[in-house]
Design a protein around this motif. Structure first.
Motif, PDB file in Angstrom:
ATOM      1  N   GLY A  52     -30.628   3.695 -15.671  1.00 36.05           N
ATOM      2  CA  GLY A  52     -29.993   2.985 -15.217  1.00 36.05           C
ATOM      3  C   GLY A  52     -31.627   2.319 -14.406  1.00 36.05           C
ATOM      4  O   GLY A  52     -31.953   0.989 -14.210  1.00 36.05           O
ATOM      5  N   ALA A  53     -32.490   3.119 -13.550  1.00 39.86           N
ATOM      6  CA  ALA A  53     -33.068   2.398 -12.951  1.00 39.86           C
ATOM      7  C   ALA A  53     -34.759   3.089 -13.814  1.00 39.86           C
ATOM      8  O   ALA A  53     -35.803   2.375 -13.536  1.00 39.86           O
ATOM      9  CB  ALA A  53     -33.524   3.290 -12.032  1.00 39.86           C
ATOM     10  N   LYS A  54     -34.234   3.293 -14.626  1.00 42.55           N
ATOM     11  CA  LYS A  54     -35.575   2.981 -16.327  1.00 42.55           C
ATOM     12  C   LYS A  54     -36.475   4.182 -15.400  1.00 42.55           C
ATOM     13  O   LYS A  54     -37.638   4.169 -15.701  1.00 42.55           O
ATOM     14  CB  LYS A  54     -35.586   2.092 -16.750  1.00 42.55           C
ATOM     15  CG  LYS A  54     -34.803   0.780 -16.649  1.00 42.55           C
ATOM     16  CD  LYS A  54     -35.891  -0.668 -17.233  1.00 42.55           C
ATOM     17  CE  LYS A  54     -34.875  -1.217 -18.303  1.00 42.55           C
ATOM     18  NZ  LYS A  54     -33.384  -1.683 -17.715  1.00 42.55           N
ATOM     19  N   LYS A  55     -36.283   5.108 -15.111  1.00 41.26           N
ATOM     20  CA  LYS A  55     -36.820   6.452 -14.475  1.00 41.26           C
ATOM     21  C   LYS A  55     -36.922   7.248 -15.878  1.00 41.26           C
ATOM     22  O   LYS A  55     -35.797   8.388 -14.857  1.00 41.26           O
ATOM     23  CB  LYS A  55     -36.735   7.026 -13.111  1.00 41.26           C
ATOM     24  CG  LYS A  55     -37.082   5.604 -12.215  1.00 41.26           C
ATOM     25  CD  LYS A  55     -36.833   6.515 -10.944  1.00 41.26           C
ATOM     26  CE  LYS A  55     -37.410   5.255  -9.462  1.00 41.26           C
ATOM     27  NZ  LYS A  55     -37.769   5.842  -7.772  1.00 41.26           N
ATOM     28  N   ILE A  56     -37.051   7.130 -16.533  1.00 46.27           N
ATOM     29  CA  ILE A  56     -37.090   8.425 -17.859  1.00 46.27           C
ATOM     30  C   ILE A  56     -37.327   9.887 -17.680  1.00 46.27           C
ATOM     31  O   ILE A  56     -36.580  10.915 -17.738  1.00 46.27           O
ATOM     32  CB  ILE A  56     -37.043   7.891 -18.880  1.00 46.27           C
ATOM     33  CG1 ILE A  56     -36.944   6.142 -19.350  1.00 46.27           C
ATOM     34  CG2 ILE A  56     -36.427   8.329 -20.544  1.00 46.27           C
ATOM     35  CD1 ILE A  56     -35.302   6.079 -19.307  1.00 46.27           C
ATOM     36  N   GLU A  57     -38.384   9.418 -16.965  1.00 45.83           N
ATOM     37  CA  GLU A  57     -39.504  10.827 -17.181  1.00 45.83           C
ATOM     38  C   GLU A  57     -38.734  11.736 -15.711  1.00 45.83           C
ATOM     39  O   GLU A  57     -39.205  12.786 -15.853  1.00 45.83           O
ATOM     40  CB  GLU A  57     -41.012  10.805 -16.589  1.00 45.83           C
ATOM     41  CG  GLU A  57     -41.097   9.946 -14.975  1.00 45.83           C
ATOM     42  CD  GLU A  57     -40.207   9.191 -15.030  1.00 45.83           C
ATOM     43  OE1 GLU A  57     -40.069   8.089 -13.320  1.00 45.83           O
ATOM     44  OE2 GLU A  57     -40.428   7.861 -15.613  1.00 45.83           O
ATOM     45  N   ARG A  58     -37.784  11.122 -15.343  1.00 46.11           N
ATOM     46  CA  ARG A  58     -37.121  12.186 -13.732  1.00 46.11           C
ATOM     47  C   ARG A  58     -35.743  12.733 -14.257  1.00 46.11           C
ATOM     48  O   ARG A  58     -35.294  14.261 -13.587  1.00 46.11           O
ATOM     49  CB  ARG A  58     -36.258  11.589 -12.647  1.00 46.11           C
ATOM     50  CG  ARG A  58     -37.824  11.328 -12.181  1.00 46.11           C
ATOM     51  CD  ARG A  58     -36.833   9.639 -11.120  1.00 46.11           C
ATOM     52  NE  ARG A  58     -36.192  10.651 -10.231  1.00 46.11           N
ATOM     53  CZ  ARG A  58     -35.994  11.271  -9.459  1.00 46.11           C
ATOM     54  NH1 ARG A  58     -36.951  11.693  -8.043  1.00 46.11           N
ATOM     55  NH2 ARG A  58     -35.057  11.280  -8.359  1.00 46.11           N
ATOM     56  N   ILE A  59     -35.507  12.504 -16.193  1.00 45.96           N
ATOM     57  CA  ILE A  59     -34.170  12.904 -16.713  1.00 45.96           C
ATOM     58  C   ILE A  59     -34.466  14.499 -16.762  1.00 45.96           C
ATOM     59  O   ILE A  59     -34.217  15.300 -16.537  1.00 45.96           O
ATOM     60  CB  ILE A  59     -33.885  11.675 -17.570  1.00 45.96           C
ATOM     61  CG1 ILE A  59     -33.017  10.752 -17.196  1.00 45.96           C
ATOM     62  CG2 ILE A  59     -32.696  12.696 -18.221  1.00 45.96           C
ATOM     63  CD1 ILE A  59     -33.458   9.755 -18.684  1.00 45.96           C
ATOM     64  N   TYR A 100     -33.285  17.954 -15.744  1.00 42.90           N
ATOM     65  CA  TYR A 100     -31.891  19.395 -16.242  1.00 42.90           C
ATOM     66  C   TYR A 100     -33.052  20.471 -16.569  1.00 42.90           C
ATOM     67  O   TYR A 100     -32.411  21.581 -16.862  1.00 42.90           O
ATOM     68  CB  TYR A 100     -32.428  18.799 -18.074  1.00 42.90           C
ATOM     69  CG  TYR A 100     -32.372  20.242 -18.830  1.00 42.90           C
ATOM     70  CD1 TYR A 100     -30.902  19.979 -19.330  1.00 42.90           C
ATOM     71  CD2 TYR A 100     -33.187  20.808 -19.153  1.00 42.90           C
ATOM     72  CE1 TYR A 100     -30.641  20.570 -20.329  1.00 42.90           C
ATOM     73  CE2 TYR A 100     -32.834  21.428 -20.397  1.00 42.90           C
ATOM     74  CZ  TYR A 100     -31.801  22.060 -20.329  1.00 42.90           C
ATOM     75  OH  TYR A 100     -31.445  22.861 -21.476  1.00 42.90           O
ATOM     76  N   HIS A 101     -34.353  20.547 -16.424  1.00 37.84           N
ATOM     77  CA  HIS A 101     -34.651  21.690 -15.844  1.00 37.84           C
ATOM     78  C   HIS A 101     -34.350  22.409 -13.856  1.00 37.84           C
ATOM     79  O   HIS A 101     -34.133  22.665 -14.081  1.00 37.84           O
ATOM     80  CB  HIS A 101     -36.544  21.420 -15.733  1.00 37.84           C
ATOM     81  CG  HIS A 101     -36.704  21.380 -16.889  1.00 37.84           C
ATOM     82  ND1 HIS A 101     -38.183  20.449 -16.977  1.00 37.84           N
ATOM     83  CD2 HIS A 101     -36.407  22.063 -18.139  1.00 37.84           C
ATOM     84  CE1 HIS A 101     -38.458  20.586 -18.791  1.00 37.84           C
ATOM     85  NE2 HIS A 101     -37.044  21.631 -18.918  1.00 37.84           N
ATOM     86  N   ALA A 102     -34.132  21.299 -12.802  1.00 38.40           N
ATOM     87  CA  ALA A 102     -34.147  22.101 -11.874  1.00 38.40           C
ATOM     88  C   ALA A 102     -32.487  22.396 -12.292  1.00 38.40           C
ATOM     89  O   ALA A 102     -32.092  22.953 -11.309  1.00 38.40           O
ATOM     90  CB  ALA A 102     -34.116  20.288 -10.940  1.00 38.40           C
ATOM     91  N   ALA A 103     -31.371  21.485 -13.212  1.00 36.87           N
ATOM     92  CA  ALA A 103     -29.741  21.908 -13.168  1.00 36.87           C
ATOM     93  C   ALA A 103     -29.925  23.563 -13.659  1.00 36.87           C
ATOM     94  O   ALA A 103     -29.202  24.181 -13.247  1.00 36.87           O
ATOM     95  CB  ALA A 103     -29.394  21.038 -13.777  1.00 36.87           C
TER      96      ALA A 103
END
Length: 330
Positions: free
Chosen positions: A302-309, A313-316
């Motif tokens: 929603g915040a358009k911060k696609i690179e954080r996704i 995933y790696h953090a999870a």
């Protein structure tokens, strides 16, 4: 940036760890909540009563998956609009989901109440515990709207980055359930019926508290919204239905296993039920981490911060590995 928006501002590993830990603790207390009936009934009433309560577990899990899936469907959209700061749309989703899924919970509760006996017969529940199992199940379905409301509101809280309030409510509800169990099962001698009634009361109080707390929280985000939106409901169902099917698959598989175990008799069923309660303590850790990822991804989308996704995933995965090692050692 508001402190509520840490899922889109803090480093992914830190954000997910802070967010997931209360959910993991919550899953632990959820199991204490579930085990209280089994432990108290098994200790003070007997193995037959324990088997009667355990015989209902696989079936009730299927219905719980419907509630969880509904919560996921609403929660993903709430997270997305929260991350985009479109608070009017967010509140429309909240209102639409509460009205729609309340009606669904009543329908499912009535269905479950009317067909409890038939469903337990299909699962080949031993005859000597059939009546107690049906009684427990019917009381459970009377409280199904409260269970539904609590699960949806828990998802709403986590969707806006607040995982501590659901944890607090679970701790309160678990402790209340244990005391009510002891009073009704041991003090009043109500047996299986007392255990079911204690759970219903604890769930009801927790659900009502959740509703008041969430409505109070929503007053922070002042914006106009619609009480019901058919298009938003359709969008929720597009997410909720696959989620229900995904989560129900495992529960239906466990229900089939239960149907295989049941003909071996009351003692085998009691042992199986006790073992599954313990197994769930560990498996739900990883479910909680997965559930934490969903709001994280939705808010950043929603915040358009696609690179954080991808980083999230790696953090999870790092959290999964750490808890897998810990679970193996335990």
């Amino acid at each position: 940036m508001s402190k509520d928006e840490y899922l889109i501002t803090d480093t992914p590993l830190k954000a997910l760890t802070v967010f997931a830990m209360p959910m993991i603790l919550g899953s632990f207390f959820q199991q204490i909540y579930n085990m209280a009936d089994s432990i108290i009934v098994g200790q003070f009433v007997g193995s037959s009563a324990l088997a009667a309560v355990g015989a209902c577990a696989a079936l009730t899990n299927v219905f719980i998956c419907v509630a969880l899936g509904a919560g996921v469907g609403a929660g993903v959209l709430v997270s997305r609009y929260f991350g985009a700061r479109e608070y009017g749309k967010m509140k429309t989703i909240v209102s639409t989901s509460l009205f729609s899924f309340l009606i669904l919970s009543i329908v499912l509760g009535v269905f479950g109440f009317c067909f409890s006996h038939s469903m337990m017969r299909i699962l080949q529940t031993p005859g000597d515990i059939l009546n107690d199992a049906v009684l427990y199940l019917r009381v459970y379905f009377v409280g199904f709207p409260f269970l539904f409301m609590y699960n949806i509101l828990s998802n709403m809280f986590t969707s806006i980055g607040e995982s501590k309030i659901p944890l607090g409510l679970l701790v309160f509800s678990s402790i209340l359930n244990i005391f009510m169990d002891i009073w009704m099962v041991v003090g009043l001698g109500l047996g299986v019926f007392g255990a079911a009634l204690a759970t219903l009361i604890a769930q009801g109080i927790s659900a009502v508290f959740s509703l008041f707390l969430f409505l109070s929280r929503m007053r922070r985000y002042k914006s106009r919204f619609d009480w019901f939106d058919r298009q938003k409901l359709y969008s929720m169902l597009q997410i909720a239905v696959p989620s229900v099917l995904q989560q129900s698959t495992v529960s239906i598989g466990m229900m089939i296993v239960q149907a295989v175990v049941n003909p071996f008799g009351t003692q085998a069923l009691a042992g199986y039920a006790a073992t599954m309660r313990v197994e769930n303590v560990f498996s739900l850790i990883f479910v909680s981490i997965g559930n934490a990822v969903s709001p994280y991804v939705s808010q950043n989308l929603g915040a358009k911060k696609i690179e954080r996704i991808k980083k999230g995933y790696h953090a999870a995965l790092v959290l999964d590995v750490c808890f897998a090692v810990l679970a193996f050692i335990v």
